[in-house]
Design a protein around this motif. Structure first.
Motif, PDB file in Angstrom:
ATOM      1  N   GLN A   5      46.544  29.237  32.264  1.00 48.49           N
ATOM      2  CA  GLN A   5      45.355  29.342  33.110  1.00 48.49           C
ATOM      3  C   GLN A   5      45.458  30.532  34.060  1.00 48.49           C
ATOM      4  O   GLN A   5      44.476  31.251  34.293  1.00 48.49           O
ATOM      5  CB  GLN A   5      45.160  28.049  33.909  1.00 48.49           C
ATOM      6  N   GLU A   6      46.660  30.764  34.589  1.00 48.81           N
ATOM      7  CA  GLU A   6      46.864  31.912  35.477  1.00 48.81           C
ATOM      8  C   GLU A   6      46.715  33.226  34.714  1.00 48.81           C
ATOM      9  O   GLU A   6      46.108  34.187  35.208  1.00 48.81           O
ATOM     10  CB  GLU A   6      48.244  31.826  36.127  1.00 48.81           C
ATOM     11  N   LEU A   8      44.946  33.636  31.990  1.00 48.18           N
ATOM     12  CA  LEU A   8      43.519  33.737  31.678  1.00 48.18           C
ATOM     13  C   LEU A   8      42.744  34.333  32.843  1.00 48.18           C
ATOM     14  O   LEU A   8      41.947  35.268  32.671  1.00 48.18           O
ATOM     15  CB  LEU A   8      42.969  32.358  31.329  1.00 48.18           C
ATOM     16  N   SER A   9      42.995  33.823  34.033  1.00 48.48           N
ATOM     17  CA  SER A   9      42.299  34.314  35.220  1.00 48.48           C
ATOM     18  C   SER A   9      42.614  35.781  35.476  1.00 48.48           C
ATOM     19  O   SER A   9      41.713  36.586  35.780  1.00 48.48           O
ATOM     20  CB  SER A   9      42.698  33.470  36.434  1.00 48.48           C
ATOM     21  N   ASP A  10      43.890  36.156  35.322  1.00 46.07           N
ATOM     22  CA  ASP A  10      44.294  37.546  35.568  1.00 46.07           C
ATOM     23  C   ASP A  10      43.681  38.501  34.541  1.00 46.07           C
ATOM     24  O   ASP A  10      43.247  39.605  34.890  1.00 46.07           O
ATOM     25  CB  ASP A  10      45.820  37.667  35.538  1.00 46.07           C
ATOM     26  N   GLN A  12      40.884  38.020  32.789  1.00 46.73           N
ATOM     27  CA  GLN A  12      39.447  38.103  33.063  1.00 46.73           C
ATOM     28  C   GLN A  12      39.164  39.025  34.246  1.00 46.73           C
ATOM     29  O   GLN A  12      38.239  39.853  34.194  1.00 46.73           O
ATOM     30  CB  GLN A  12      38.885  36.702  33.328  1.00 46.73           C
ATOM     31  N   ASP A  13      39.959  38.892  35.306  1.00 51.74           N
ATOM     32  CA  ASP A  13      39.768  39.754  36.478  1.00 51.74           C
ATOM     33  C   ASP A  13      40.014  41.218  36.124  1.00 51.74           C
ATOM     34  O   ASP A  13      39.248  42.109  36.519  1.00 51.74           O
ATOM     35  CB  ASP A  13      40.716  39.336  37.605  1.00 51.74           C
TER      36      ASP A  13
END
Length: 219
Positions: A5-6, A8-10, A12-13
Motif C-alpha cells: 500500500q505504501e 502504491l501510494s508513492d 501514484q504520487d
C-alpha cells in the motif's frame, strides 16, 4: 521494507507529480513489491518514462508495464518512418547504414545489423521518441566489428561494474557465452538492476545482455 500500500501510494504520487507523464489514465497495482501499470498514455515516451519513475520507488522489485499508447494526433506510417530514418541519420551514436525501419499502424519494427548493443538501444530510443509511435519491436542484430574472447568481455564487464559507485556487485554473477552477457544474482533495488544492464551494453564485443538479476530490497 515498505508495504504494498505504501509503494502504491508513492508510485501514484510520483507519476502525478512528474511533468513527463500524464497519469490521468494510468492505473497502478502493487503485489509483493511488483508494480503493474495499466491504462493509456499519449506517447510511447510516456510509457517508458512511467516505468522508469515507478522503478525508482523504494521497495519496488519489478515493474510490469501494460500501458497502451493512444496518440492524440494520428500520423501516417510513412511520415513516422521518414522521421525515424532522419533521427537515425542525426544520431552520432548510431551507424544507420544497415538499419531497416518498417512502420505499420504506428508500430515500428527495426531490423538489420549494428556493431554494438549501445547502437541497438540508441536506435530504439530514436524510434520511440518519434511522435505517433505506439510500439517499437527491435529485431536489430548485433554483429561486433571485432570478435573478442568471452573471458575478455567478462573481465571488462566485471571491472566496469566494480568501478561504478551506483552498483553493489557483491551478489552479482557474470557469465559470457558467445559474446552474450548473463547477469545473475541479486541487487538491492530495481534501478541497480538496469544500471548493470546499461554498463554491460556498452562493453565492446557484446552481442546481447540477458539480465536475470533479482531485486531483494533491504528490510
Amino acid at each position: 521494507m515498505p508495504s504494498d500500500q505504501e509503494i502504491l501510494s508513492d508510485v501514484q504520487d510520483a507519476l502525478t507529480w512528474d511533468v513527463r507523464v500524464d497519469a490521468t489514465n494510468i492505473d497502478v497495482d502493487v503485489t509483493n513489491g511488483i508494480v503493474t501499470l495499466n491504462g493509456t498514455v499519449d506517447t510511447y515516451t510516456q510509457k517508458l518514462d512511467a516505468s522508469q519513475i515507478a522503478s525508482r520507488i523504494r521497495g519496488v522489485v519489478d515493474v510490469k508495464n501494460n500501458l497502451v499508447v493512444r496518440p492524440t494526433i494520428m500520423r501516417s506510417d510513412i511520415d513516422i518512418q521518414n522521421d525515424i530514418n532522419a533521427a537515425l541519420r542525426r544520431d552520432v551514436l548510431v551507424d544507420e547504414t544497415n538499419i531497416i525501419v518498417n512502420v505499420s499502424n504506428g508500430i515500428v519494427v527495426l531490423s538489420g545489423s549494428v556493431a554494438t548493443m549501445a547502437e541497438k538501444n540508441a536506435a530504439e530510443s530514436d524510434a520511440w521518441l518519434t511522435p505517433g509511435v505506439t510500439d517499437v519491436i527491435n529485431n536489430i542484430v548485433v554483429t561486433p566489428a571485432v570478435a573478442r574472447m568471452d573471458q575478455d568481455i567478462e573481465e571488462d564487464v566485471r571491472a566496469s561494474l566494480a568501478r561504478d559507485t551506483r552498483i553493489d556487485m557483491t551478489n552479482i554473477d557474470i557469465e559470457v557465452v558467445d559474446a552474450v552477457v548473463y547477469l545473475r544474482g541479486a541487487v538491492s533495488d530495481y534501478t541497480q538492476k538496469w544500471i548493470a544492464s546499461d554498463i554491460a551494453w556498452w562493453t565492446p564485443g557484446v552481442r546481447d545482455v540477458i539480465n536475470e538479476l533479482t531485486v531483494k530490497a533491504a528490510a
